[in-house]
Design a protein around this motif. Structure first.
Motif, PDB file in Angstrom:
ATOM      1  N   ASP A  34      23.914   8.392   8.448  1.00 43.46           N
ATOM      2  CA  ASP A  34      22.914   9.411   8.160  1.00 43.46           C
ATOM      3  C   ASP A  34      21.502   8.849   8.282  1.00 43.46           C
ATOM      4  OD1 ASP A  34      25.236  10.507   5.810  1.00 43.46           O
ATOM      5  OD2 ASP A  34      24.518  11.783   7.431  1.00 43.46           O
ATOM      6  N   TYR A  45      27.525  12.374  -0.709  1.00 37.91           N
ATOM      7  CA  TYR A  45      26.135  12.799  -0.532  1.00 37.91           C
ATOM      8  C   TYR A  45      25.401  12.964  -1.865  1.00 37.91           C
ATOM      9  CZ  TYR A  45      26.256  13.583   4.515  1.00 37.91           C
ATOM     10  OH  TYR A  45      26.318  13.411   5.870  1.00 37.91           O
ATOM     11  N   THR A  58      25.068  17.793   9.957  1.00 37.78           N
ATOM     12  CA  THR A  58      25.373  16.656  10.808  1.00 37.78           C
ATOM     13  C   THR A  58      26.725  16.849  11.469  1.00 37.78           C
ATOM     14  OG1 THR A  58      25.519  14.236  10.911  1.00 37.78           O
ATOM     15  CG2 THR A  58      26.477  15.283   8.983  1.00 37.78           C
TER      16      THR A  58
END
Length: 343
Positions: free
Chosen positions: A64, A92, A168
Motif C-alpha cells: 500500500d 487496515y 486497491t
C-alpha cells in the motif's frame, strides 16, 4: 432377553427418520436482515461528522501507498474511515489509524447477499467520512454488492456527501464506469488480444459505481508487473465497438496510486508508474469474436500519458480534457494481429 424401553424408543425414532421422503426439498434458512454483521474497529466508536472534500484514490495493488492514505485522511476532515472487503482481514485498521488523523477506522466484511442487503452496513458506509475498498476478488464485489444498498451507499459518498473513496487491486477495478468483472477468473493479455470476445472478457458498463471523473473509463491494476497492457487495449476496443464511445483507461502499477482531487486533477504517488489512456483518433480496424485484435492506426491507436510516482506526489493529469498535463511522458500503444506494441 429383556429389552429396555429406552432402546425401543431409539429404534422407533430411527425407523421413523428413515421413512421420510428423500425427494423432499430441504427448507432454506431465512436471509437475516437485522443489524448483525462482522466488523472490527479502532479509535473513537462514537460517530462524528466532519467537513469532507471529494477525492478518488486508485491504487495498483501489492504494498500500500502510505501517502495516498494520508491524502484520503486529510480529505476526510479527520472523520471516520471505513474499509470494506469480502475476505476476513483487519490489517487496515491499525495501519490507517497509526497514521494519525482519523477519528476511527472500521473494517466491515461484506461476504454474502445478506450482508450486502443489511441496512446497518449501508448506514455505516453512509456515515463514513472516507471509504476504502480492499483488494480481493472483484467477482465477489460485482456479484454480491451491485444493485444493493452497498452500491447506493458508495455512490452516496461520491456524489452527495463528497467524501474521499478509494480502492486497491480488485477494489480499484470496480471504480470505473466500465469495469472488468472477472466473472470467469483473471485474464491475461494474449487471451484478450487473440479474441476480444472470449468468454473470460467479462465487462460491465455504467451499472455499478458512478464517478463523474471516471465516465467512459476502465481501470487496471498490477499493470506493468503482470503485463496487462494488451488486455487493457482489448477492453478499450470492446468499449469502442460495443458502446460507441471514446474509451479511456487509467492503469496503475503496483506500489503506486493515482489520487484525483475534486477538480478532476490526478497526481501520482508511490514508486512506479501510472498510465492515462485514450483513443487517439479512429476505432479498431478489427475487433470481432474469435478473431485476432488489430488496433494499429498507423502505430498510434492509443495515446498514453505516463507519470512516475513519488512519495510526495508527482505530475498532473486533467481528467476533464485528457490533454492538460505535466511531469510525464506521452507515448502510443497499438495492437497488430494480437501482438501488443508501445512506442
Amino acid at each position: 432377553m429383556k429389552i429396555s424401553l429406552t432402546f425401543l424408543l431409539a429404534v422407533l425414532l430411527i425407523i421413523t427418520g428413515c421413512s421420510q421422503d428423500s425427494s423432499s426439498t430441504p427448507t432454506k434458512p431465512d436471509i437475516p436482515t437485522g443489524p448483525t454483521f462482522i466488523s472490527r474497529s479502532i479509535g473513537d466508536t462514537a460517530n462524528i461528522s466532519t467537513s469532507t472534500t471529494s477525492g478518488t484514490c486508485l491504487m495498483g495493488g501489492s504494498t500500500d501507498v502510505d501517502a495516498a492514505f494520508k491524502w484520503m485522511i486529510a480529505k476526510s476532515g479527520g472523520g471516520d474511515f471505513v474499509v470494506i472487503r469480502s475476505d476476513v482481514s483487519y490489517g487496515y485498521n491499525s495501519y490507517i489509524y497509526k497514521m494519525r488523523g482519523a477519528n476511527s477506522v472500521e473494517t466491515i466484511i461484506i461476504a454474502s447477499a445478506a450482508d450486502a442487503n443489511n441496512p446497518a452496513i449501508a448506514t455505516k458506509i453512509r456515515n463514513a467520512e472516507a471509504l476504502f475498498i480492499a483488494g480481493g476478488d472483484q467477482k465477489d464485489y460485482v456479484t454480491l454488492w451491485k444493485d444493493t444498498p452497498i452500491e447506493d451507499a458508495i455512490n452516496y459518498l461520491i456524489n452527495t456527501k463528497h467524501a474521499p473513496v478509494g480502492g486497491t487491486s480488485a477494489g480499484c477495478a470496480i471504480l470505473g464506469a466500465s469495469y472488468f468483472a472477472a466473472l470467469k477468473g483473471s485474464l491475461i493479455s494474449s487471451t484478450a488480444m487473440h479474441n476480444p470476445y472470449n468468454s473470460a472478457v467479462t465487462l460491465g458498463h455504467d451499472d455499478f459505481i458512478t464517478n463523474p471523473f471516471l465516465q467512459n473509463t476502465i481501470t487496471d491494476q498490477h499493470y506493468s508487473q503482470r503485463g496487462r497492457e494488451g488486455r487493457l487495449v482489448a477492453f478499450m476496443a470492446r468499449m469502442d465497438k460495443d458502446l460507441s464511445i471514446n474509451p479511456r483507461g487509467i492503469a496503475v502499477d503496483e506500489q503506486t496510486a493515482v489520487c484525483i482531487d475534486r477538480n478532476g486533477i490526478a497526481t501520482v504517488f508511490g514508486y512506479n508508474n501510472a498510465f492515462f489512456l485514450q483513443r487517439d483518433s479512429l476505432e479498431p480496424e478489427t475487433c470481432l469474436p474469435n478473431t485476432n485484435l488489430t488496433w494499429n492506426r498507423n502505430m498510434k491507436a492509443i495515446k498514453v500519458y505516463r507519470i512516475s510516482g513519488s512519495e510526495t506526489g508527482n505530475g498532473s493529469f486533467d481528467l476533464n480534457d485528457y490533454n492538460t498535463v505535466a511531469g510525464g511522458t506521452w507515448l502510443h500503444y497499438y495492437v497488430d494481429n494480437a501482438i501488443f506494441y508501445a512506442n
